[in-house]
Design an enzyme around this catalytic site. Structure first.
Site, PDB file in Angstrom:
ATOM      1  N   GLY A  53      72.593  35.920  35.611  1.00 32.64           N
ATOM      2  CA  GLY A  53      72.498  35.565  37.022  1.00 32.64           C
ATOM      3  C   GLY A  53      71.074  35.562  37.548  1.00 32.64           C
ATOM      4  N   ASN A  82      80.822  32.947  34.009  1.00 35.60           N
ATOM      5  CA  ASN A  82      79.373  32.994  34.276  1.00 35.60           C
ATOM      6  C   ASN A  82      78.932  31.883  35.235  1.00 35.60           C
ATOM      7  OD1 ASN A  82      78.642  33.596  30.739  1.00 35.60           O
ATOM      8  ND2 ASN A  82      79.132  35.067  32.346  1.00 35.60           N
ATOM      9  N   LEU A  83      79.689  30.769  35.230  1.00 36.66           N
ATOM     10  CA  LEU A  83      79.165  29.546  35.842  1.00 36.66           C
ATOM     11  C   LEU A  83      79.058  29.638  37.364  1.00 36.66           C
ATOM     12  CD1 LEU A  83      81.075  26.862  33.730  1.00 36.66           C
ATOM     13  CD2 LEU A  83      78.871  27.939  33.272  1.00 36.66           C
ATOM     14  N   GLN A  84      79.757  30.583  37.975  1.00 28.77           N
ATOM     15  CA  GLN A  84      79.733  30.762  39.428  1.00 28.77           C
ATOM     16  C   GLN A  84      78.324  31.135  39.916  1.00 28.77           C
ATOM     17  OE1 GLN A  84      79.501  34.258  40.023  1.00 28.77           O
ATOM     18  NE2 GLN A  84      80.510  34.768  41.956  1.00 28.77           N
ATOM     19  N   ARG A  85      77.462  31.625  39.034  1.00 25.87           N
ATOM     20  CA  ARG A  85      76.113  32.021  39.442  1.00 25.87           C
ATOM     21  C   ARG A  85      75.031  31.716  38.413  1.00 25.87           C
ATOM     22  NH1 ARG A  85      79.243  35.348  37.419  1.00 25.87           N
ATOM     23  NH2 ARG A  85      78.599  36.840  35.848  1.00 25.87           N
ATOM     24  N   LYS A  98      74.107  31.495  24.729  1.00 25.55           N
ATOM     25  CA  LYS A  98      73.357  31.258  25.966  1.00 25.55           C
ATOM     26  C   LYS A  98      71.962  30.698  25.700  1.00 25.55           C
ATOM     27  CE  LYS A  98      75.417  34.210  29.401  1.00 25.55           C
ATOM     28  NZ  LYS A  98      75.281  35.360  30.310  1.00 25.55           N
ATOM     29  N   ASP A 142      71.750  43.743  33.718  1.00 18.95           N
ATOM     30  CA  ASP A 142      72.790  44.085  34.683  1.00 18.95           C
ATOM     31  C   ASP A 142      73.358  45.470  34.407  1.00 18.95           C
ATOM     32  OD1 ASP A 142      74.057  43.681  32.333  1.00 18.95           O
ATOM     33  OD2 ASP A 142      75.556  42.269  33.067  1.00 18.95           O
ATOM     34  N   ASN A 143      72.580  46.320  33.731  1.00 17.01           N
ATOM     35  CA  ASN A 143      73.115  47.647  33.430  1.00 17.01           C
ATOM     36  C   ASN A 143      71.986  48.671  33.401  1.00 17.01           C
ATOM     37  OD1 ASN A 143      72.204  48.069  30.460  1.00 17.01           O
ATOM     38  ND2 ASN A 143      73.012  45.995  30.535  1.00 17.01           N
ATOM     39  N   CYS A 201      78.659  44.282  37.952  1.00 15.14           N
ATOM     40  CA  CYS A 201      79.119  43.060  38.620  1.00 15.14           C
ATOM     41  C   CYS A 201      80.468  42.594  38.093  1.00 15.14           C
ATOM     42  CB  CYS A 201      78.094  41.939  38.469  1.00 15.14           C
ATOM     43  SG  CYS A 201      76.702  42.151  39.563  1.00 15.14           S
ATOM     44  N   CYS A 349      90.858  48.893  32.527  1.00 14.38           N
ATOM     45  CA  CYS A 349      90.547  48.184  33.769  1.00 14.38           C
ATOM     46  C   CYS A 349      90.022  46.817  33.349  1.00 14.38           C
ATOM     47  CB  CYS A 349      89.561  48.964  34.629  1.00 14.38           C
ATOM     48  SG  CYS A 349      87.965  49.246  33.844  1.00 14.38           S
TER      49      CYS A 349
END
Ligand SMILES: [Zn+2]
Length: 391
Positions: A53, A82-85, A98, A142-143, A201, A349
């Site tokens: 992102g 992934n494509l939403q951002r 990627k 992202d972590n 996220c 989850c």
């Protein structure tokens, strides 16, 4: 204002052909940039940790701007979610690595950029070697383990680390560089949050446009350091609230007792960051994990177990594992009595973060055999049952 981080000697010899002069003309006519600044951009070597992102907008704009060498570190494949951002990728890229997809897109944007693809996870054993040739590092991870790793590695290598993070509607960015008199990530956050308390996220969601904002802030900060222009985010944390549409900033100081960037540091080499971020909670009550294959075997063998889903009902509507018992994490402490004590409990989850928290709750409540399903329903879908939708 600070000096350019690019050695003038490296830039001065670079030449541009007519096509490049036309391509960069809107830079060349700016008195703050000119051909001299564009040479610095061409001489610059920038590493993006993560092509997701944040790395998507950052690398697209840096390539377009004419940065000479752009390195990308990422081992993932493009997923539909992934494509939403992650605007580096298109629908046709789903399933591709990627970095291969990023190479095509970035070269289409600017064929003059030398792309260095590091198709591997960024970990302690390769971090110093990967960042070594670069002038500046953009942390698009992202972590928490990767953030601590990328900050520590940059402190040791004396390279600016441009930090960015996003969470739902909020974004943050800063520039960490103790060798330029700013703080490092550890000055700000000496300890990671307790494991499982801050969802990522994939667990909490993020507004698709938000990483675009933050990744572009990171790209601008990198360009300012290269051109030696303006006021860097060094020593400042920028916070962006998309719902209120407000930018706020916090002044940051170096922590004189920082274990990494102090003059006499107590940590002088890279650590095991997974363990560091797992924290003492895990040491107190070791959490048993079960992977999705093992769960499948046990189910096929007809073993008696309780499969507990701690996601929200709307997530259960999207995807579920048959036979699960659904108790959202927020209701779990009030509904512990509903869980049978006669059989082992496997908690899942979306990706395994919330369920780790839930498993600890169950352990504390005295349930003896508790397993956290590694990778959550996402792993179940990709490794066991592709009919379960991914989201
Ligand atoms: Zn520090």
């Amino acid at each position: 204002m600070i000096d350019s981080i690019i050695d003038e000697e490296r830039a001065v010899r670079l030449v541009f052909n007519d096509e490049e002069r036309a391509r960069y003309s809107r830079h060349l006519i700016m008195p703050e940039v000119t051909i001299a600044g564009q040479r610095r951009l061409k001489a610059a070597r920038i590493l993006c940790i993560g092509a997701g992102g944040l790395g998507s907008p950052a690398s697209l704009y840096l390539a377009a701007a004419g940065v000479g060498t752009l390195g990308l570190v990422d081992a993932d494949r493009v997923e539909l979610s992934n494509l939403q951002r992650q605007v580096l990728y298109g629908t046709a890229d789903v399933g591709r690595g990627k970095l291969a997809a990023a190479r095509d897109r970035l070269h289409a944007a600017n064929p003059h950029v030398d792309l260095q693809l590091h198709e591997q996870r960024f970990v302690s054993s390769n971090a110093m070697e990967i960042i070594s040739p670069y002038d500046v590092v953009i942390d698009g991870s992202d972590n928490f383990p990767t953030r601590y790793l990328s900050s520590d590695a940059c402190v040791f290598a004396r390279k600016p680390n441009i930090y960015g993070s996003v969470f739902r509607f909020d974004g943050q960015a800063s520039v960490f560089a103790p060798h330029l008199d700013g703080p490092c990530y550890r000055c700000l956050f000496p300890q990671p949050p307790p494991a499982g308390t801050v969802p990522n996220c994939a667990e909490a969601g993020v507004l698709g446009v938000l990483p675009g904002m933050v990744g572009m802030v990171q790209a601008i900060e990198a360009i300012k350091l290269i051109l030696g222009l303006g006021d860097s985010l060094l020593g400042r944390l920028l916070h962006f609230d998309a719902l209120k549409m407000k930018f706020r900033e916090f002044h940051l100081r170096r922590d004189p007792a920082c274990p990494v960037c102090d003059e006499n540091p107590t940590i002088s080499e890279l650590q095991d960051y997974e363990q560091f971020c797992a924290g003492p909670a895990r040491a107190r009550a070791p959490l048993a994990a079960m992977d999705v294959r093992e769960l499948e075997h046990k189910r096929v063998a007809g073993e008696n177990l309780t499969l507990l889903d701690v996601r929200e009902p709307f997530e259960d509507e999207i995807a579920r594992i048959d036979g699960r018992m659904l108790i959202p994490l927020g209701e779990l402490s009030d509904r512990l009595h509903e869980i049978p004590r006669s059989a082992p409990v496997v908690v899942y989850c979306h990706t395994g973060v919330r369920s780790a928290h839930a498993a600890q709750l169950l352990q504390q409540a005295g349930i003896e055999q508790v397993y956290n399903l590694t990778g959550g329903i996402q792993a179940w879908s990709s490794e066991v049952d592709p009919a379960v939708p991914r989201y």
